[in-house]
Write an enzyme that holds these catalytic residues in place. Structure first.
Site, mmCIF file in Angstrom:
data_model
loop_
_atom_site.group_PDB
_atom_site.id
_atom_site.type_symbol
_atom_site.label_atom_id
_atom_site.label_comp_id
_atom_site.label_asym_id
_atom_site.label_seq_id
_atom_site.Cartn_x
_atom_site.Cartn_y
_atom_site.Cartn_z
ATOM 1 N N LYS A 83 -2.762 4.958 3.134
ATOM 2 C CA LYS A 83 -3.684 4.123 3.548
ATOM 3 C C LYS A 83 -3.632 4.156 5.326
ATOM 4 C CE LYS A 83 -3.809 1.535 -0.656
ATOM 5 N NZ LYS A 83 -3.079 0.423 -1.430
ATOM 6 N N GLN A 86 1.379 -4.230 -0.708
ATOM 7 C CA GLN A 86 1.314 -3.316 -1.649
ATOM 8 C C GLN A 86 1.907 -3.797 -3.230
ATOM 9 O OE1 GLN A 86 -0.252 -0.297 -1.386
ATOM 10 N NE2 GLN A 86 0.029 0.042 -3.418
ATOM 11 N N ASP A 121 -7.912 -6.557 0.636
ATOM 12 C CA ASP A 121 -7.901 -6.447 -0.802
ATOM 13 C C ASP A 121 -8.986 -7.352 -1.687
ATOM 14 O OD1 ASP A 121 -6.568 -3.875 -1.434
ATOM 15 O OD2 ASP A 121 -4.531 -4.973 -1.252
#
Ligand code: NAP
Length: 313
Positions: A54, A98, A124
């Site tokens: 990412k 994460q 997200d």
């Protein structure tokens, strides 16, 4: 006849190339690039790989990408402090924490973290505010994996209006937002889970099957209606040779890859589904690359929104 392959790698590459000039344009107007801050707690081998990809993908298209690393012994308060610091940062437009968090932080740690992320930086799409906006079909930042699936289907010319869609899995990060996005595309949506009765019969009704379960090759070819579109979100690392031998014939490239590496990433759908489906996403190379491309798009969207409302310096 083998199904048409829905090439997520190629679509993700096109999205990244579209984003590159838009990122440069933002940087010229804002005097700084869009910024992504990633919080990684603990030492989880798969998470290390995901986070590195990412950060690299963000830097490759010209974004600022910073890693905030916390030890496995970090407390929930320390994780929340890292999030609050990124909330307050003028140079970070997107925040990603994460998963999974270290077990020591407690069973409700992820929810506490999502409750703390500033919704305008929630790339997200997991905060309660953004989940609510998604349900009202006015999402600005929606979860990356299901948004990537919609993007792949749209760019592949597959019409969802009136389609019977069956989503298998009801997680907050894939199944539920996937169902909501398909509903907003005017599909008729059924959500299945571990308590669904006669799952094969439900799946056989589907024009579109989205499998997000986390069980290798669980969806059998004879569950798929001839010509249906199959999206396989599953990403399962298999190390058991017996499983690989059952799924891939001797001499096949996938089996050879397993013999070389000792492991193989397999989807939730049995590979034999390619003989029945009309179109199908491969694993790897289907949904996975799109998740990262949509994370980058969400980061730029968040940056543009913050610039427009004067929150960005
Ligand atoms: P999850 O939170 O574990 O949810 C799995 C879902 O599958 C649950 O809703 C569960 O039902 C359902 N399920 C489990 N066994 C079932 C069965 N026998 N029959 C029917 N439904 C069953 O998983 P997730 O986070 O959504 O991820 C799903 C898969 O997608 C995993 O392989 C993950 O690695 C992959 N993934 C890939 C990407 C990507 O970028 N490619 C991104 C995210 C996730 P219950 O709710 O009843 O337990």
């Amino acid at each position: 006849m083998a199904a048409r392959v829905l090439d997520g790698t190629a679509v993700a590459a096109r999205i990244r190339e579209e984003l590159r000039p838009a990122v440069a344009d933002f940087a010229a107007r804002a005097g700084r690039p869009p910024g992504l801050g990633v919080v990684l707690a603990g030492e989880h081998a798969a998470s290390e790989i995901y986070v590195a990809s990412k950060l690299k993908a963000a830097a490759d298209i010209g974004c600022r990408a910073d890693l905030v690393r916390l030890p496995a012994s970090a407390t929930l308060d320390e994780a929340l402090a890292a999030v609050r610091s990124l909330n307050d940062s003028a140079v970070h437009d997107g925040i990603l924490v994460q998963s999974p968090l270290p077990e020591g932080m407690g069973a409700t740690a992820e929810q506490a973290v999502f409750d703390t992320i500033d919704p305008s930086k929630d790339v997200d799409g997991f905060t309660p505010v953004n989940v609510g906006r998604l349900s009202q079909n006015r999402a600005v930042l929606a979860p990356c994996t299901p948004t990537g699936v919609i993007e792949l289907l749209r760019r592949s010319g597959l019409d969802l209006v009136g389609a019977r869609a069956v989503v298998i899995g009801r997680s907050d990060i894939v199944g539920k937002p996937m169902a909501m996005l398909l509903l907003h595309q005017h599909a008729t949506v059924t959500i299945c889970h571990s308590r669904t009765r006669d799952l094969p019969a439900v799946v056989r009704q589907a024009d579109l099957v989205v499998a997000a379960i986390g069980r290798p090759a669980f969806i059998e070819p004879d569950w798929i209606r001839t010509g249906a579109t199959v999206v396989d979100v599953g990403t399962n690392r298999v190390t058991d040779a017996a499983v690989v031998h059952r799924l891939f014939p001797e001499g096949s490239p996938r089996r050879a890859a397993f013999e070389r590496r000792g492991s193989l990433v397999v989807g939730d759908v049995h590979p034999g589904a390619t003989e029945v489906a009309g179109a199908l996403t491969p694993v790897p190379g289907g949904v996975g690359p799109l998740t990262i491309a949509l994370l980058l798009r969400n980061t730029l969207t968040a940056a543009e929104q913050r610039l427009a409302c004067g929150a960005s310096r």
